[in-house]
Design an enzyme around this catalytic site. Structure first.
Site: not given
Ligand code: GRF
Length: 205
Positions: A113, A96
């Protein structure tokens, strides 16, 4: 007009979204935006190696080496200012953010997300969606505020949950959507095409 073209990506893990953004930049699909810095709270994470390969400078700091979260973020803000960063792109950054970073970058921090917010905020959104049994899930790009995945939505893309989906198969399809959607939204931001009025974000074509 605010310049959003100088970008810092924040990531804690694999960095596959970082890689997708770096590739979009190489291919001229980032709206004139340039990734000037990777910030990671986990120096050992794969994303740090990916930044090196992409020739992107990295600020790798362990929060526990600082007396407080605020001091950790103060150091980050210094670096962002030095590099003239106009847009912060969170891509799997697992912390956060406090007002130390939020206030100077209000309206200029976005996150991706892996669910259709406000459903399944927080950790393991894909597992949450499967456990709930929804038939439709997706990806959300949103502004970051002080809460957990609560800021105004900028863009969403939906996909169907299949009966035989496992966490792995669903995650794979969700990631593919992320690698398309995030560069598109970051490009729009870098080009100054994203607006915000109250909770309502707009992306001009
Ligand atoms: C992704 O699924 C994103 O949506 C979430 O964390 C994950 C990160 O994956 N917030 P990466 O490190 O980009 O492979």
């Amino acid at each position: 007009m605010m310049d959003y073209s100088r970008i810092a990506v924040f990531a804690s893990g694999q960095g596959s979204n970082f890689a997708a953004l770096a590739q979009a930049q190489r291919e001229g699909r980032l709206g004139g935006g340039t990734i000037e810095l990777l910030v990671s709270d986990r120096p050992e994470a794969l994303v740090a190696r990916r930044a090196q390969e992409a020739g992107v400078p990295a600020l790798l700091l362990r929060p526990k080496d600082f007396d407080s979260r605020e001091q950790y973020e103060t150091r980050i803000v210094e670096e962002l200012h030095q590099r003239g960063i106009g847009l912060i792109v969170l891509a799997g950054y697992m912390r956060l953010i406090t007002p130390v970073l939020l206030s100077p970058y209000e309206g200029r921090i976005i996150n991706i997300h892996p669910s259709l917010l406000p459903a399944f905020a927080g950790k393991d959104a894909i597992g949450q969606a499967l456990a709930y049994g929804v038939k439709l899930t997706g990806v959300t790009v949103h502004f970051v505020d002080g809460g957990m995945d609560t800021g105004p939505v900028i863009a969403q893309r939906a996909l169907t949950v299949e009966d035989d989906d496992t966490a792995d198969t669903l995650a794979e399809r969700i990631h593919r959507v992320e690698y398309e959607l995030y560069p598109e939204v970051v490009a729009a931001f870098a080009a100054g095409r994203v607006g915000l009025n109250g909770r309502k974000a707009t992306v001009r074509q």
